[in-house]
Enzyme design. Structure first.
Site, PDB file in Angstrom:
ATOM      1  N   GLY A 334       9.644  -1.092   3.545  1.00 20.94           N
ATOM      2  CA  GLY A 334       9.057  -0.536   4.747  1.00 20.94           C
ATOM      3  C   GLY A 334       7.669   0.020   4.499  1.00 20.94           C
ATOM      4  N   SER A 335       7.347   1.121   5.173  1.00 20.20           N
ATOM      5  CA  SER A 335       5.971   1.628   5.180  1.00 20.20           C
ATOM      6  C   SER A 335       5.514   2.206   3.847  1.00 20.20           C
ATOM      7  CB  SER A 335       5.810   2.677   6.276  1.00 20.20           C
ATOM      8  OG  SER A 335       5.933   2.068   7.548  1.00 20.20           O
ATOM      9  N   THR A 336       6.419   2.479   2.911  1.00 19.03           N
ATOM     10  CA  THR A 336       5.957   2.909   1.590  1.00 19.03           C
ATOM     11  C   THR A 336       5.117   1.817   0.937  1.00 19.03           C
ATOM     12  OG1 THR A 336       8.004   2.123   0.542  1.00 19.03           O
ATOM     13  CG2 THR A 336       7.928   4.445   1.201  1.00 19.03           C
ATOM     14  N   PHE A 337       5.366   0.566   1.326  1.00 19.75           N
ATOM     15  CA  PHE A 337       4.624  -0.569   0.772  1.00 19.75           C
ATOM     16  C   PHE A 337       3.172  -0.584   1.238  1.00 19.75           C
ATOM     17  CE2 PHE A 337       3.383  -5.111   0.793  1.00 19.75           C
ATOM     18  CZ  PHE A 337       3.554  -5.389  -0.557  1.00 19.75           C
ATOM     19  N   GLU A 748       6.804   6.443  11.110  1.00 20.68           N
ATOM     20  CA  GLU A 748       6.543   5.747   9.853  1.00 20.68           C
ATOM     21  C   GLU A 748       5.402   4.775  10.024  1.00 20.68           C
ATOM     22  OE1 GLU A 748       8.082   7.052   7.474  1.00 20.68           O
ATOM     23  OE2 GLU A 748       9.607   8.089   8.595  1.00 20.68           O
TER      24      GLU A 748
END
Length: 748
Positions: A334-337, A748
C-alpha cells in the site's frame, strides 16, 4: 569211532571287519563333511550375524550426547540453553532369548515410570538389536526411578545416557525467530534449524567390554570418545527491544481484533542487524505442538477430534503459529511503498520537492479511473506524500515508465529474497514484464497489485533512508565455541548503492513531515525527529463476489528515527484488523510512537525538545513532606504546578501525587498538613472518545490530574482511546490519570 565236529562261532570274518571299517569310515567322513558344510554355512552366510551377536554380548556401546549450543541476545542474555537430561537405552541382545520374565518386567516397570505404552516397550525388548532408545530427555526424578529399577533387578540390558534438553530462561520471547528442536534434538524451525549443524555438536561414545555374566570389565578395557559440544550463538536481537515490540504487538492483536496476525520488525538501518522481530499469535517454546490461540481453537472446533479433517486442520494451525510472518508472509504494502516511488523519482530528477500538482480527487489512466482518498487540490510534492495522494504518485510512476520503475523495484531488493539467516524466507510476487502495462504501473505506484514480504519492505526503506545503501538483514552476530573462542563473526553486508545520499536526506525530510502533520502523526514522539509513512492496502483476494467490495485490509506503518540521522527502522503491520477504524495510522501509529519513545533513549539517542514541547513537558513532582507549606508553595510555583492545601498545619505531612510522579504543568498537587485531614475519593469519569480538551475538563471537575500519552502536534481530530484507570473506579483526589490520544481521521 566217529570224530565229533567243533561248534561254530560268531566271530566276524576278516572280510566282514573290512566292510564294517569301510562303513564306519564313510559315516565319519560324511559326519565331518556335514559339520564342515554347516560350519562353512555359519561362517560364510551367517558369519556377520553371529559375529554381531557375539560382540553385542561382549561389548557395550553407550553414546555421550554433545551439549547443544546456547543462544544469547546481543548483550549476552540467555534466550535458549541446554539443561542436563537423560535418555533411556535398551540393549535387547543382552536379554536371554527365553527370558520372557525379564522382558515383561522391563515393559511393565518402564511404562509406569516413563508414562509410555507398555506394548511399545515390550516390542523393543524382542528386537535383535544392541541399541534401542526407549525415551529421550527425561527429567532427573524419572531418571532416579529408572536407576533404582536397574539396580534392584540387576538389569544389565538397560542404560541411562546423559543427554540435554532445551529450556528458555526468558519464556516465549522471540519464539518464531528462535524456533525449536525435535525429539532427537535436531532444529526444526527458526535459528535452531538454520544453524543446526553448528549448534548440534558431535556425539561421543563409551565402548566397554563385558564378562561372561554381562558385567562391565575394568576401565582398561574401555574406549572413551569425548563429545564435542555445539557452538553458542550471539544474536543481533536485543532482549529489551524485543520484549517491548512483543508487548505492543500483543496489544494491537487484542485491541483491534486482528483476524490473521500482527507482525513487527525493528532493524538497524546502517548494519542490517535485526534488533527485534515477532508475530502474534505465537507459541509456547516449552510446548510448541499445543495450539493455544483463542481464534485458532475456535476454528478447530468446527471439526470432530480424531477425524482426518481435524488432523489436517490441527497441522495447519500449528504451521500457522510456527511461521515467522516477517519472512514468510507476502502482502501488498500500500501507501508505505510511496516512499520508494518518491525516492526513485527524485533520484531520476523527474520531480522537485516544491513542484506543484492539482489533485481533483482522481486520475484516469487508459480506461481506468483511479480515485484518491479525498480531493487535495493544489499541493507540492512534500504535501503529496504527507497527504498520501494517489494521483500524484500515479503521475510519478508514469514518469518513471515501466522499465525504470522495474529497475528501481529490483535495485531496492524487492525482486529477490533478502538472504536473512532464517529458513523459509519467501520472495515477492510481481508482474511479468509482458503483463506490466500502463494501468498496472499506475496502480503499482501506490503499492497495490504486487506483494512483498515485511523483511523485504523494511530492508528497502532502510536503504532509502540510510544514505542510499541496500544492506542485508541478519540475526547472528557471533558464533562461539565451548571455550569462549569466537569461531565466526557476522558483520554488515552491503549489496549496492540504490540512491544518492542527497536524495536519501530529502526523503527523510519528507517522511518527517508526514509524522509531524500528515497521515502518520500518531507516531509523533516529543523530543525526537521521527520519519514515517502509513499504508492501508486492500486484500484483493477478499473481494465479495456478490457486492464486489473488498472486505479486508492490511494496516501498516514504517518509520525511521532520528530523521536527521537514521539509526533504526520499524515496521508494524496488522493483517485484517476486525474493527471499523483500521487505517495504518490508527492501528500501527500509536504503537510505533510508544516503542520509539522507549527504545531511542535506551539506545542513547538524546532528545532535543522544541520550545513548544518544552512548554508542554511533564514535570517531576518533588518530595515536599517534612517542609513548611510556604516552602512547598514556592517550589511548586517554580515548576508551574498548582497547590491545594488541606488542613491547618504549618508543615506538609503527605502529598498527592507522590514524589517522582510525572505530571503536566498547571497540574494540581494536594498537600496535607493535618493528620486528621480527610483524604477524599474521586470517581474516574469516562474519557475514551473525548477530545484532549474534553478529557482535561472532565478530570479537573472530578478533582483529578491528567497526563497525555500520545501525539501533541499536528492537525486532525484527536480522541482518547485508552485511560489508565477505568471509568467508575474510586481513587484519591489529585491522582494522575494517564490517557492515550491518537488521530482517528487518518487517510493513506
Amino acid at each position: 569211532m566217529q570224530t565229533q565236529s567243533k561248534p561254530k562261532t560268531n566271530t566276524p570274518s576278516r572280510q566282514m571287519r573290512v566292510r564294517a571299517n569301510i562303513v564306519l569310515s564313510v559315516l565319519l567322513i560324511v559326519g565331518f563333511l556335514g559339520l564342515n558344510v554347516r560350519l562353512g554355512y555359519l561362517q560364510l552366510v551367517n558369519g556377520e550375524y553371529y559375529q554381531k551377536r557375539a560382540l553385542s554380548q561382549q561389548l557395550s556401546d553407550t553414546p555421550i550426547y554433545a551439549k547443544r549450543g546456547s543462544i544469547y541476545d546481543r548483550n549476552g542474555k540467555a534466550l535458549v540453553q541446554s539443561a542436563t537430561a537423560y535418555t533411556v537405552i535398551l540393549s535387547p541382545n543382552l536379554i536371554e532369548d527365553d527370558d520372557e520374565t525379564q522382558r515383561a518386567l522391563i515393559a511393565d516397570r518402564l511404562s509406569a515410570i516413563l508414562d509410555m505404552d507398555r506394548e511399545e516397550i515390550y516390542q523393543k525388548t524382542c528386537k535383535d538389536s544392541q541399541y534401542e532408545v526407549i525415551k529421550r530427555r527425561i527429567e532427573n526424578d524419572q531418571a532416579e526411578q529408572v536407576r533404582a529399577f536397574i539396580d534392584e533387578n540387576k538389569i544389565s540390558s538397560l542404560t541411562l545416557a546423559d543427554d540435554n534438553k532445551r529450556y528458555y530462561p526468558q519464556g516465549n520471547i522471540a519464539s518464531q525467530v528462535l524456533g525449536f528442536t525435535g525429539t532427537d534434538n535436531q532444529g526444526l524451525y527458526g535459528i535452531e534449524k538454520y544453524y543446526d549443524q553448528y549448534l548440534t555438536g558431535v556425539n561421543g561414545r563409551v565402548v566397554a567390554a563385558r564378562n561372561a555374566v554381562g558385567d562391565d570389565m575394568p576401565d582398561s578395557y574401555e574406549t572413551y570418545i569425548e563429545a564435542q559440544d555445539g557452538y553458542d550463538l550471539y544474536l543481533t536481537i536485543d532482549y529489551t527491544i524485543q520484549s517491548l515490540l512483543e508487548k505492543y504487538l500483543e496489544k494491537i492483536y487484542t485491541e483491534y481484533q486482528v483476524k490473521q496476525s500482527v507482525t513487527g520488525i525493528i532493524m538497524d538501518v546502517n548494519t542490517g542487524e535485526i534488533l527485534a522481530m515477532s508475530s502474534k499469535p505465537d507459541f509456547d517454546l516449552e510446548d510448541p505442538f499445543t495450539v493455544s490461540d483463542a481464534q485458532a481453537l475456535l476454528r478447530l472446533e468446527e471439526y470432530t477430534a480424531g477425524t482426518e479433517e481435524y488432523s489436517t486442520a490441527l497441522a495447519n494451525e500449528r504451521e500457522r503459529m510456527w511461521q515467522n510472518k516477517a519472512i514468510t508472509m507476502t502482502y501488498e504494502p500500500g501507501s508505505t511503498f510511496k516512499t520508494l516511488v518518491a525516492a526513485s523519482a527524485l533520484e531520476e530528477g523527474l520531480v522537485t520537492l516544491d513542484e506543484h500538482f492539482n489533485c481533483s480527487g482522481s486520475i484516469t489512466v487508459a480506461d481506468r479511473r483511479i480515485r484518491c482518498t479525498k480531493t487535495h487540490g493544489s499541493e507540492d510534492f512534500v504535501h503529496a506524500l504527507m497527504n498520501s495522494c494517489n494521483p500524484v504518485f500515479v503521475t510519478m510512476g508514469l514518469r518513471l515508465g515501466t522499465d525504470t520503475f522495474r529497475e528501481y523495484f529490483e535495485a531496492f531488493g524487492l525482486m529477490e529474497k533478502t538472504g536473512i539467516d532464517l529458513p523459509g524466507e519467501q520472495k515477492s510476487v510481481y508482474h511479468d514484464e509482458s503483463a506490466f502495462g500502463e494501468v498496472e504501473l499506475a496502480i503499482s505506484s501506490f503499492g497495490q497489485t504486487f506483494k512483498v514480504t515485511p523483511i523485504q519492505m523494511i530492508t528497502a526503506v532502510a536503504a532509502a533512508t540510510n544514505g542510499g545503501t541496500l544492506v542485508q538483514p541478519h540475526l547472528v552476530r557471533q558464533m562461539v565455541d565451548a571455550d569462549g573462542n569466537v569461531v565466526k563473526s557476522y558483520g554488515t553486508t552491503e549489496k549496492r548503492q540504490v540512491i544518492s545520499e542527497e536524495v536519501s536526506q530529502q526523503l527523510c525530510q519528507m517522511m518527517e513531515q508526514v509524522v509531524e502533520t500528515g497521515t502518520a502523526k500518531n507516531a509523533y514522539v516529543a523530543g525526537y525527529r521521527v520519519a514515517g509513512k502509513t499504508g492501508t492496502s486492500e486484500k484483493t483476494e477478499t473481494r465479495n463476489p456478490e457486492t464486489g467490495r473488498i472486505e479486508e485490509v492490511v494496516a501498516s506503518m514504517v518509520a525511521v528515527a532520528p530523521a536527521d540521522n537514521p539509526q533504526v527502522a520499524i515496521l508494524i503491520l496488522a493483517d485484517e484488523p476486525g474493527v471499523s477504524m483500521r487505517s495504518g495510522g490508527t492501528v500501527a501509529g500509536p504503537a510505533i510512537s510508544g516503542i520509539l519513545s522507549e527504545i531511542l533513549p535506551y539506545l542513547g539517542v538524546e532528545p532535543v525538545f522544541s520550545e513548544e514541547e518544552q512548554a508542554n513537558m511533564d514535570v517531576s513532582v518533588p518530595d515536599l513532606t517534612g517542609g513548611t507549606v510556604e516552602e512547598a508553595e514556592k517550589r511548586l510555583k517554580r515548576l508551574n504546578l498548582k497547590v491545594d492545601i488541606r488542613g491547618d498545619g504549618e508543615n506538609v505531612i503527605s502529598q498527592i501525587p507522590k514524589k517522582g510522579s510525572e505530571m503536566p504543568k498547571n497540574g494540581t498537587v494536594i498537600l496535607y498538613t493535618d493528620s486528621d485531614a480527610e483524604i477524599k475519593q474521586a470517581t474516574v469519569p469516562k474519557l475514551i472518545g473525548l477530545t484532549p480538551a474534553e478529557a482535561t475538563r472532565a478530570l479537573n471537575n472530578a478533582g483529578l490530574n491528567i497526563k497525555f500519552n500520545g501525539i501533541s502536534s499536528g492537525s486532525g481530530t484527536l480522541k482518547v482511546y485508552e485511560q489508565s484507570v477505568q471509568q467508575g473506579e474510586k481513587v484519591d483526589e489529585g491522582t494522575i490519570i494517564t490517557v492515550s490520544v491518537r488521530a482517528e481521521a487518518s487517510t493513506e
